[in-house]
Design an enzyme around this catalytic site. Structure first.
Site, PDB file in Angstrom:
ATOM      1  N   LYS A  11       0.824  -1.212   0.000  1.00 23.61           N
ATOM      2  CA  LYS A  11       0.000   0.000   0.000  1.00 23.61           C
ATOM      3  C   LYS A  11       0.865   1.272   0.000  1.00 23.61           C
ATOM      4  CE  LYS A  11      -4.003  -2.218   2.171  1.00 23.61           C
ATOM      5  NZ  LYS A  11      -5.044  -2.119   3.240  1.00 23.61           N
ATOM      6  N   TYR A  51     -12.175  -1.480  -3.944  1.00 30.33           N
ATOM      7  CA  TYR A  51     -12.728  -1.630  -2.592  1.00 30.33           C
ATOM      8  C   TYR A  51     -14.254  -1.440  -2.578  1.00 30.33           C
ATOM      9  CZ  TYR A  51      -8.300  -2.130  -0.028  1.00 30.33           C
ATOM     10  OH  TYR A  51      -7.105  -2.608   0.500  1.00 30.33           O
ATOM     11  N   ASN A 114      -2.050   0.226   6.961  1.00 29.25           N
ATOM     12  CA  ASN A 114      -1.594  -1.089   7.421  1.00 29.25           C
ATOM     13  C   ASN A 114      -0.708  -1.810   6.405  1.00 29.25           C
ATOM     14  OD1 ASN A 114      -3.553  -1.772   5.608  1.00 29.25           O
ATOM     15  ND2 ASN A 114      -4.959  -2.655   7.092  1.00 29.25           N
ATOM     16  N   HIS A 117      -2.183  -5.368   1.531  1.00 28.80           N
ATOM     17  CA  HIS A 117      -3.480  -6.006   1.296  1.00 28.80           C
ATOM     18  C   HIS A 117      -3.265  -7.473   0.954  1.00 28.80           C
ATOM     19  CE1 HIS A 117      -7.391  -6.956  -0.544  1.00 28.80           C
ATOM     20  NE2 HIS A 117      -6.688  -7.542  -1.494  1.00 28.80           N
ATOM     21  N   GLU A 128      -9.777 -10.210  -7.739  1.00 27.44           N
ATOM     22  CA  GLU A 128      -8.735  -9.199  -7.512  1.00 27.44           C
ATOM     23  C   GLU A 128      -7.518  -9.416  -8.420  1.00 27.44           C
ATOM     24  OE1 GLU A 128      -9.944  -8.364  -2.850  1.00 27.44           O
ATOM     25  OE2 GLU A 128      -7.975  -9.229  -3.305  1.00 27.44           O
TER      26      GLU A 128
END
Ligand code: ATP
Ligand code: MG
Length: 140
Positions: A11, A51, A114, A117, A128
């Site tokens: 990310k 998302y 965080n 993913h 995905e």
């Protein structure tokens, strides 16, 4: 158990802090084979699409802003039991509660920022992987 494929994304927080190499090393040490990899900057529409399952959640707008703040590194990974093995290596969603040995524990800073993913099930992994990579890149 069987050989599975899963989608991971380094990310913008971790990519922006120059942790791409360290995270790839952790993935490879854990036995993940990188089938395909890209470095890119998501548009707002692309992040909203990726998302979409979270579009009614209170954190959605903030999540899309975060995921579009800088470059990301999506990767198609292959390993025995890849989906659950990756989730275990990542640690829990809230990086501030993630064990020190996990990728989120090492490189994440909050429930939103965080670091990484990982797909959560075979069905979402398939969707995905196809979101980021073409058949040409994944057919082996
Ligand atoms: P990911 O789907 O990115 O692998 P996850 O499956 O652990 O993470 P999800 O519930 O799918 O967690 O949430 C997607 C992402 O939305 C999280 O990784 C995090 O960046 C953000 N997020 C989740 N919950 C919150 C929250 N309560 N507040 C802020 N951001 C959140
Ligand atoms: Mg998720």
């Amino acid at each position: 158990m069987a050989i599975e494929r899963t989608l991971t994304i380094i990310k913008p927080d971790a990519a922006g802090a120059s942790h791409i190499g360290e995270i790839i090393t952790e993935l490879e040490r854990a036995g993940f084979h990188i089938l395909a990899m890209r470095k890119m900057h998501l548009s707002r529409a692309q992040a909203e699409g990726f998302y979409a399952v979270h579009r009614d959640r209170p954190f959605f707008e903030s999540l899309v802003t975060f995921m579009t703040e800088g470059e990301i590194v999506p990767m198609a990974l292959e390993r025995e039991n890849a989906i659950s093995a990756l989730r275990e290596l990542m640690g829990p969603t809230n990086a501030s509660e993630a064990p020190a040995g996990t990728i989120r524990g090492k490189f994440g800073t909050s429930i939103e920022r965080n670091a990484i993913h990982g797909s959560d099930a075979p069905e979402t992994a398939a969707v995905e992987l196809a979101f980021f990579f073409s058949r040409l890149e994944l057919d082996r």
